[in-house]
Enzyme design. Sequence first.
Site, short mmCIF file in Angstrom:
data_model
loop_
_atom_site.label_atom_id
_atom_site.label_comp_id
_atom_site.label_asym_id
_atom_site.label_seq_id
_atom_site.Cartn_x
_atom_site.Cartn_y
_atom_site.Cartn_z
N LYS A 19 0.83 -1.21 0.00
CA LYS A 19 0.00 0.00 0.00
C LYS A 19 0.86 1.26 0.00
CE LYS A 19 -2.24 -0.99 3.83
NZ LYS A 19 -1.67 -2.30 4.19
N ARG A 94 -9.53 1.16 8.77
CA ARG A 94 -9.07 -0.19 9.07
C ARG A 94 -10.11 -0.95 9.88
NH1 ARG A 94 -3.33 0.78 8.95
NH2 ARG A 94 -2.06 -1.09 9.11
N ARG A 133 11.55 -6.23 4.73
CA ARG A 133 11.31 -4.83 4.38
C ARG A 133 12.22 -3.87 5.17
NH1 ARG A 133 5.24 -2.56 4.41
NH2 ARG A 133 5.28 -2.90 6.65
N ARG A 159 11.17 -1.20 10.48
CA ARG A 159 10.10 -0.80 11.40
C ARG A 159 10.06 -1.76 12.58
NH1 ARG A 159 4.63 0.24 7.97
NH2 ARG A 159 3.82 -0.82 9.80
N ARG A 170 -0.55 -8.57 13.34
CA ARG A 170 -1.14 -7.60 12.39
C ARG A 170 -2.02 -8.31 11.37
NH1 ARG A 170 4.17 -4.87 10.51
NH2 ARG A 170 2.87 -3.65 9.09
P1 AMP Z 1 0.77 0.89 8.77
O1 AMP Z 1 1.95 1.77 8.59
O2 AMP Z 1 -0.43 1.31 7.97
O3 AMP Z 1 1.08 -0.57 8.61
O4 AMP Z 1 0.31 1.07 10.30
C1 AMP Z 1 1.18 0.71 11.36
C2 AMP Z 1 0.41 0.55 12.65
O5 AMP Z 1 -0.21 1.79 13.00
C3 AMP Z 1 -0.72 -0.45 12.62
O6 AMP Z 1 -0.29 -1.79 12.82
C4 AMP Z 1 -1.59 0.06 13.76
O7 AMP Z 1 -1.03 -0.27 15.02
C5 AMP Z 1 -1.48 1.56 13.60
N1 AMP Z 1 -2.52 2.08 12.68
C6 AMP Z 1 -2.31 2.65 11.45
N2 AMP Z 1 -3.47 3.00 10.89
C7 AMP Z 1 -4.45 2.63 11.77
C8 AMP Z 1 -5.86 2.69 11.74
N3 AMP Z 1 -6.52 3.21 10.68
N4 AMP Z 1 -6.53 2.20 12.81
C9 AMP Z 1 -5.89 1.68 13.88
N5 AMP Z 1 -4.56 1.57 13.96
C10 AMP Z 1 -3.83 2.04 12.91
#
Ligand code: AMP
Length: 214
Positions: A19, A94, A133, A159, A170
Amino acid sequence: MSNNPEVRLILVGPPGAGKGTQAKRLVDTLQIPHISTGDMLRAAREAGTELGRKAGELMDRGELVPDDVVIGLVMERIAEPDAKRGFMLDGFPRTRPQAEALDAALEAAAVELDGVVLIEVEDAKIERRITGRRSDAVTGDIYHMEFDPPPDGVDVVQRPDDTVEAVRARLAKYHASTAPIIPYYDAQGLLRRVNGDQSPDAVTHEIMVALERA
Ligand code: AMP
């Protein structure tokens, strides 16, 4: 003033589907802001705010941050002037309550979503993708140690939630909490399914074709 038409898109998919990589490419072409809740939460953490500290603990465990927190962040962000003519949401919504909050805000602003792109990758492929990654510590450009290694001299970071344990958590969250938004958007005729198990260029192409047809 931009001559580009308004466009409001959402990118959905499991962790590691690509994404972030696709969003970065698409916003260059479409000239809309890239709004990543993951990036916003990581920035809050870097800034050392109370919200960032609390969110960081949940993120490291692969848990979701509470709906009211992320909804608040996104509502403020999409109200900013640069998002008036459109945006690309990456990692939001999400959960079903997040999707409903977004719908209510768009309705209040008398604007509509143009499409929800689902980047599909099987669970079995995700772990290898995510654990390899890395990102450029300066630019944020995303690499993979095996499939797309960084050029010599680039300083890369991993990360904290890209470990095997966090990835499994996740993925479980994705299936339990995020997957239900797929039928929600499908019922509105907005869903475009794209095969994420191909080269980044091929995925970008498939997304552009899917959006042109929309
Ligand atoms: P990402 O970079 O999109 O993979 O997001 C990393 C982490 O941020 C996720 O595993 C969640 O812990 C938190 N996070 C990001 N976006 C959301 C969301 N829309 N709702 C809840 N937690 C989020």
